[in-house]
Write a protein that holds these residues in place. Structure first.
Motif, PDB file in Angstrom:
ATOM      1  N   TYR A  45      40.513  45.921  33.364  1.00 45.35           N
ATOM      2  CA  TYR A  45      40.311  45.236  34.641  1.00 45.35           C
ATOM      3  C   TYR A  45      40.963  43.860  34.664  1.00 45.35           C
ATOM      4  O   TYR A  45      41.465  43.434  35.699  1.00 45.35           O
ATOM      5  CB  TYR A  45      38.818  45.097  34.956  1.00 45.35           C
ATOM      6  CG  TYR A  45      38.260  46.301  35.649  1.00 45.35           C
ATOM      7  CD1 TYR A  45      38.237  46.382  37.030  1.00 45.35           C
ATOM      8  CD2 TYR A  45      37.775  47.377  34.925  1.00 45.35           C
ATOM      9  CE1 TYR A  45      37.734  47.496  37.672  1.00 45.35           C
ATOM     10  CE2 TYR A  45      37.273  48.492  35.550  1.00 45.35           C
ATOM     11  CZ  TYR A  45      37.251  48.553  36.937  1.00 45.35           C
ATOM     12  OH  TYR A  45      36.763  49.663  37.561  1.00 45.35           O
ATOM     13  N   THR A  46      40.955  43.166  33.531  1.00 49.95           N
ATOM     14  CA  THR A  46      41.573  41.832  33.510  1.00 49.95           C
ATOM     15  C   THR A  46      43.087  41.912  33.678  1.00 49.95           C
ATOM     16  O   THR A  46      43.729  40.899  33.965  1.00 49.95           O
ATOM     17  CB  THR A  46      41.241  41.068  32.211  1.00 49.95           C
ATOM     18  OG1 THR A  46      41.785  41.757  31.090  1.00 49.95           O
ATOM     19  CG2 THR A  46      39.744  40.857  32.049  1.00 49.95           C
ATOM     20  N   SER A  76      47.445  47.781  31.498  1.00 51.01           N
ATOM     21  CA  SER A  76      46.093  48.164  31.925  1.00 51.01           C
ATOM     22  C   SER A  76      45.881  49.663  31.765  1.00 51.01           C
ATOM     23  O   SER A  76      44.785  50.098  31.417  1.00 51.01           O
ATOM     24  CB  SER A  76      45.840  47.733  33.374  1.00 51.01           C
ATOM     25  OG  SER A  76      46.506  48.562  34.290  1.00 51.01           O
TER      26      SER A  76
END
Length: 112
Positions: free
Chosen positions: A48-49, A14
């Protein structure tokens, strides 16, 4: 063991997306700002995922403060590589010294 390591890999991934979303457009300063913003939002979606599941899973084995500290250290590591490799702006001795102090502070977060 996987419950401790998987969140770290998700946080690392991320942070790679986040760094490209926040700073990748600096390599293309001729691109209109609106396009840079839209591209950054698109990249941030993937960040974000990964970040949300990392924090959900990680909170089962780490405190929230420890998770945030891990995330910040990973951000510095990813950014250092990104700055040098992608943007062509190598770090100087004082940057490394500042990062070392931050890592030292992070150590205290995990010290019982």
């Amino acid at each position: 063991m996987i419950d401790r390591i998987l969140p770290l890999f998700l946080l690392l991934a991320s942070n790679i997306f986040m760094t490209f979303a926040w700073y990748g457009h600096l390599k293309y300063k001729g691109t209109p700002l609106f396009v840079a913003i839209l591209a950054s939002w698109g990249i941030a979606f993937f960040e974000y995922t990964l970040m949300v599941p990392a924090n959900r899973m990680g909170s089962a084995v780490y405190s929230v403060v420890q998770l945030k500290t891990i995330q910040e250290i990973l951000t510095l590591v990813v950014f250092a590589g990104f700055s040098t490799w992608y943007l062509g702006q190598p770090l100087k001795w004082n940057h490394y010294a500042a990062f070392a102090l931050i890592v030292g502070a992070a150590f205290l977060m995990f010290y019982e």
